[in-house]
Design an enzyme around this catalytic site. Sequence first.
Site: not given
Length: 439
Positions: A374, A260, A82, A276
């Site tokens: 972005h 998030k 990202e 993990d």
Amino acid sequence: MAENSRIAGFRNMSVNDRRSAVAEATGLDDGAFAQIDATAFGPEQAANLSENVFGVFSLPLGTATNFTINGTDVLVPMATEEASVIAAASNAARMARPQGGFSTSSTQPIMQAQIQLINVADPHAARSRILEHQDEVIDLANAQDPKLVEVGGGVKGLDVRLVEAKSATYVVVHLHVDVRDAMGANAVNTMAEAVSGSLAAIAQGDALLRILTNKADLRLSRARAVFDKEMLGGSEVVDNILHAYELAAADPYRAATHNKGIMNGISAVVLATGNDTRAVEAGAHSHAQADGRYTSLSTFEKDAEGNLVGNLEMPMPVGLVGGATKVHPAARTALRIAEVSTAKDLAEIIVATGLAQNLAALRVLATEGVQRGHMSLHAKNLAVSAGATAEEATAIVERLIAEKSFRFDRVQALLAELRSGARTPDAQGTGAQSSGGQK
Ligand code: NAD
């Protein structure tokens, strides 16, 4: 630890120059960087980790700069596809530096295994019988992992819960296992399987599930930082960041996106170090709902001087032994870049990165919004996917920024224009900028 995590101009360096800068800061040798290259982890090696393997899926691996954690500089390895995540973490870490960077702490690394007992006639009495026999159960569990006990870990306690379910009351035994520098899933699962027969006999029932819980609420790490008011943009920006945080604290729709943003940083370091991601994410989800209502994992407030104070506390089940951490060559190099010697150190770096990522996103959202920065970075992806060379992509990105247009058909038209030599894009922008992360 890194001599200095502030590396001037790092983002504008070539890949080779970045390697040299990381080598200089951490003392890493060329051999360590060779381990990141695609040839070090081909399908043959990958087939040892997973099944039906016919290839390897690569991701960008970079390092966040500017982090100081408990007074020591550290370069934070991050694997993420990202755009703007690594830049945003670095930027937020810079804003924590004037006030000393990040302070961190952790609980002991206790993971829990659950053993579900079914067909128990007298669950309350069974609970008492198990607690009467707990020493022998603990000894049997510890006998499964002499190595773990040797390094100071092992079962530290036992708990018995009665879980009222639709068709029965289940007796659920929890082993509390100090897993030291392991993530611990295999270690505690082995113990759970080994003691389940004895527990079933004591409870006069049958053992069914024998596996760890990913609600790792006895293995928490915390990070705290004071972000400089002036660097954030002044007291109005601080107040707006607090409004943004308060919405996340009050509203699950906002909290999901807020968290998030935290996980953008967390998962990138977890992945880069061969840990993990799903286990950490499951722990985060359960922790965000710990009080019965889904909310922000972090908190923000103002200190007496008007600076912004951020806190993040969450389960962090990561290890340095076991899983892919030891066998994935890039993960080993990432762990060397982070220069960690205990799982606790790694867990705290990860939580500090999550907090930095969170602050960066809140700041952008509370000021200019995410789209400008972005989309500037996204424009580069668009240009490359349209077939532009690196040089062409730079020119196209600058043009897109100037036009404030980020459509793929426009990218294709600009590329065609460039190649036909019809005109040169009149660059006005400054190239890729950090959006401060998303969310
Ligand atoms: P592991 O069993 O490979 O390594 C842990 C073992 O290493 C310990 O049991 C101990 O014997 C030994 N050890 C040596 N030095 C140690 C030290 N300093 N500290 C601690 N242990 C030391 O791995 P693990 O960490 O038990 O399990 C991790 C793996 O389990 C991950 O790959 C994870 O994906 C997987 N897994 C996860 C889940 C889940 O999250 N639900 C379920 C099953 C498996």
